[in-house]
Design a protein around this motif. Structure first.
Motif, PDB file in Angstrom:
ATOM      1  N   ASP A  69      52.485  42.237  23.885  1.00 23.68           N
ATOM      2  CA  ASP A  69      53.395  43.203  23.272  1.00 23.68           C
ATOM      3  C   ASP A  69      52.521  44.280  22.639  1.00 23.68           C
ATOM      4  O   ASP A  69      52.195  44.238  21.457  1.00 23.68           O
ATOM      5  CB  ASP A  69      54.260  42.497  22.229  1.00 23.68           C
ATOM      6  CG  ASP A  69      55.296  43.427  21.619  1.00 23.68           C
ATOM      7  OD1 ASP A  69      55.442  44.552  22.120  1.00 23.68           O
ATOM      8  OD2 ASP A  69      55.935  43.028  20.628  1.00 23.68           O
ATOM      9  N   TRP A  70      52.115  45.241  23.466  1.00 30.27           N
ATOM     10  CA  TRP A  70      51.215  46.293  23.020  1.00 30.27           C
ATOM     11  C   TRP A  70      51.517  47.560  23.816  1.00 30.27           C
ATOM     12  O   TRP A  70      52.123  47.484  24.887  1.00 30.27           O
ATOM     13  CB  TRP A  70      49.745  45.874  23.154  1.00 30.27           C
ATOM     14  CG  TRP A  70      49.278  45.564  24.573  1.00 30.27           C
ATOM     15  CD1 TRP A  70      50.044  45.375  25.697  1.00 30.27           C
ATOM     16  CD2 TRP A  70      47.928  45.424  25.010  1.00 30.27           C
ATOM     17  NE1 TRP A  70      49.256  45.110  26.791  1.00 30.27           N
ATOM     18  CE2 TRP A  70      47.940  45.135  26.400  1.00 30.27           C
ATOM     19  CE3 TRP A  70      46.701  45.504  24.363  1.00 30.27           C
ATOM     20  CZ2 TRP A  70      46.788  44.934  27.150  1.00 30.27           C
ATOM     21  CZ3 TRP A  70      45.542  45.289  25.103  1.00 30.27           C
ATOM     22  CH2 TRP A  70      45.586  45.004  26.473  1.00 30.27           C
TER      23      TRP A  70
ATOM     24  N   LEU B 167      42.569  49.432  23.045  1.00 32.24           N
ATOM     25  CA  LEU B 167      43.524  48.432  22.592  1.00 32.24           C
ATOM     26  C   LEU B 167      42.946  47.045  22.837  1.00 32.24           C
ATOM     27  O   LEU B 167      42.289  46.809  23.860  1.00 32.24           O
ATOM     28  CB  LEU B 167      44.839  48.554  23.351  1.00 32.24           C
ATOM     29  CG  LEU B 167      45.499  49.928  23.435  1.00 32.24           C
ATOM     30  CD1 LEU B 167      46.737  49.851  24.324  1.00 32.24           C
ATOM     31  CD2 LEU B 167      45.861  50.436  22.050  1.00 32.24           C
TER      32      LEU B 167
ATOM     33  N   TRP C 279      44.048  42.788  22.749  1.00 36.08           N
ATOM     34  CA  TRP C 279      45.082  41.757  22.617  1.00 36.08           C
ATOM     35  C   TRP C 279      44.400  40.404  22.574  1.00 36.08           C
ATOM     36  O   TRP C 279      43.574  40.074  23.434  1.00 36.08           O
ATOM     37  CB  TRP C 279      46.061  41.801  23.783  1.00 36.08           C
ATOM     38  CG  TRP C 279      47.209  40.834  23.650  1.00 36.08           C
ATOM     39  CD1 TRP C 279      48.328  40.985  22.907  1.00 36.08           C
ATOM     40  CD2 TRP C 279      47.345  39.563  24.295  1.00 36.08           C
ATOM     41  NE1 TRP C 279      49.158  39.892  23.039  1.00 36.08           N
ATOM     42  CE2 TRP C 279      48.577  38.997  23.889  1.00 36.08           C
ATOM     43  CE3 TRP C 279      46.535  38.843  25.194  1.00 36.08           C
ATOM     44  CZ2 TRP C 279      49.020  37.754  24.329  1.00 36.08           C
ATOM     45  CZ3 TRP C 279      46.971  37.599  25.635  1.00 36.08           C
ATOM     46  CH2 TRP C 279      48.211  37.060  25.207  1.00 36.08           C
TER      47      TRP C 279
ATOM     48  N   HIS D  29      43.158  48.871  16.898  1.00 35.02           N
ATOM     49  CA  HIS D  29      44.474  48.649  17.510  1.00 35.02           C
ATOM     50  C   HIS D  29      44.467  47.256  18.139  1.00 35.02           C
ATOM     51  O   HIS D  29      44.144  47.085  19.320  1.00 35.02           O
ATOM     52  CB  HIS D  29      44.766  49.728  18.547  1.00 35.02           C
ATOM     53  CG  HIS D  29      44.782  51.115  17.977  1.00 35.02           C
ATOM     54  ND1 HIS D  29      45.806  51.572  17.177  1.00 35.02           N
ATOM     55  CD2 HIS D  29      43.883  52.128  18.063  1.00 35.02           C
ATOM     56  CE1 HIS D  29      45.553  52.817  16.808  1.00 35.02           C
ATOM     57  NE2 HIS D  29      44.386  53.177  17.341  1.00 35.02           N
TER      58      HIS D  29
ATOM     59  N   TYR E  83      46.355  43.511  18.753  1.00 34.92           N
ATOM     60  CA  TYR E  83      47.686  42.927  18.927  1.00 34.92           C
ATOM     61  C   TYR E  83      47.543  41.444  19.296  1.00 34.92           C
ATOM     62  O   TYR E  83      46.463  40.947  19.560  1.00 34.92           O
ATOM     63  CB  TYR E  83      48.442  43.676  20.022  1.00 34.92           C
ATOM     64  CG  TYR E  83      48.548  45.165  19.761  1.00 34.92           C
ATOM     65  CD1 TYR E  83      49.644  45.696  19.097  1.00 34.92           C
ATOM     66  CD2 TYR E  83      47.519  46.030  20.155  1.00 34.92           C
ATOM     67  CE1 TYR E  83      49.733  47.061  18.838  1.00 34.92           C
ATOM     68  CE2 TYR E  83      47.602  47.390  19.908  1.00 34.92           C
ATOM     69  CZ  TYR E  83      48.701  47.902  19.239  1.00 34.92           C
ATOM     70  OH  TYR E  83      48.782  49.249  18.979  1.00 34.92           O
TER      71      TYR E  83
END
Length: 301
Positions: A19-20, A193, A195, A259, A261
């Protein structure tokens, strides 16, 4: 955590999708233990060939994964590494063979699926906001700690930056710049990003003083920041409960990647306590004689 998107066959509804805000063309997923054909203690969706499972069952499970990937990207191929708890990194392309020894991988070629298998260690996925470079890392405590504050995450980000710079230069040249300025690593980090997938959680990961020292004795602020990720057990002198995902977040932020997640160190992400959803080497190997492996994947479509 969210279930897999509708672009992947419905029989894999238990799989996770990050969910990014991934850029267009970047796809990622994380399997669970459901949807396969392996029998106990590897039930059901074991992807590891090295854990004692029936090779035919593993091959069938891997083919199911490939089919799921190809439902989104027809030429996608998961590349399964030989992970050794180190900091080696490989650049993937269409011909990279399974079994290549490394604990992290980077891909800029479409269809080359960065694939990390785990069963307590932490899978970390990276994507640049340009959508042109992705990466994945296997972060057990040894690889994460590395030496003197340089471990698998620092190593994979160095290779990730190189591929991002290659892409940046290529685009600049196409646009008429003969000697383009290269963005600094800090700028690349700001546009990256991360995760974090499921791993052994902070209420289950008991470690010794040597593990704490591997992080807390790192030079400078990095070592000092690691201390809160270890909670001493009053009933077991010299033993600590360790927040593996928390340590990874510290390392990523130290590189400028903010960032972040996924795994926030809460119980739903714990491989040990979520027995129906995740494999756990620490939970199952002694009690059941073995444990399967699930996988986190990221690729360009």
């Amino acid at each position: 955590m969210t279930p897999v998107s509708s672009s992947v066959p419905s029989r894999h509804a238990d799989w996770l999708v990050p969910d990014w805000p991934a850029p267009p063309g970047v796809h990622a997923l994380c399997t669970t233990r459901t949807g396969g054909v392996s029998r106990a203690p590897y039930d059901q969706f074991n992807l590891g060939t090295h854990v004692g499972d029936d090779p035919l069952a593993v091959a069938a499970n891997r083919q199911t994964l490939q089919s799921a990937l190809q439902s989104t990207t027809p030429d996608a191929r998961a590349v399964f590494l030989n992970q050794v708890h180190g900091d080696g990194v490989v650049l993937l392309n269409a011909s990279t063979p399974d079994g290549t020894e490394a604990d992290a991988c980077v891909a800029s070629a479409p269809g080359a699926v960065c694939t990390i298998m785990v069963a307590d260690c932490l899978p970390v996925l990276l994507a640049h906001r340009s959508g042109q470079v992705v990466a994945a890392a296997h972060a057990g405590w040894r690889g994460l700690a590395g030496h003197a504050g340089q471990g698998v995450l620092e190593s994979v980000f160095k290779h990730f930056c190189h591929e991002a710079l290659v892409h940046h230069a290529s685009i600049a040249i196409k646009n008429g710049a003969s000697a383009p300025d290269s963005p600094a690593a800090s700028e690349l980090a700001a546009h990256t990003l991360a995760w974090l997938g499921p791993c052994i959680g902070p209420t289950a990961f008991e470690v010794g003083a040597e593990v704490r020292a591997a992080f807390c004795d790192a030079p400078g602020a990095l070592g000092a920041a690691a201390a809160p990720c270890f909670v001493a057990r009053p009933d077991a002198p010299g033993k600590y409960l360790c927040d593996l995902a928390g340590l990874a977040r510290l390392r990523l932020r130290a590189m400028g990647i903010t960032h972040i997640y996924g795994n926030d160190s809460t119980p739903p992400w714990c491989t040990v306590t979520q027995a129906s959803r995740f494999f756990s080497h620490r939970r199952d190997s002694a009690a059941l004689g073995g444990s399967g492996r699930f996988a986190a994947c990221i690729w360009r479509g």
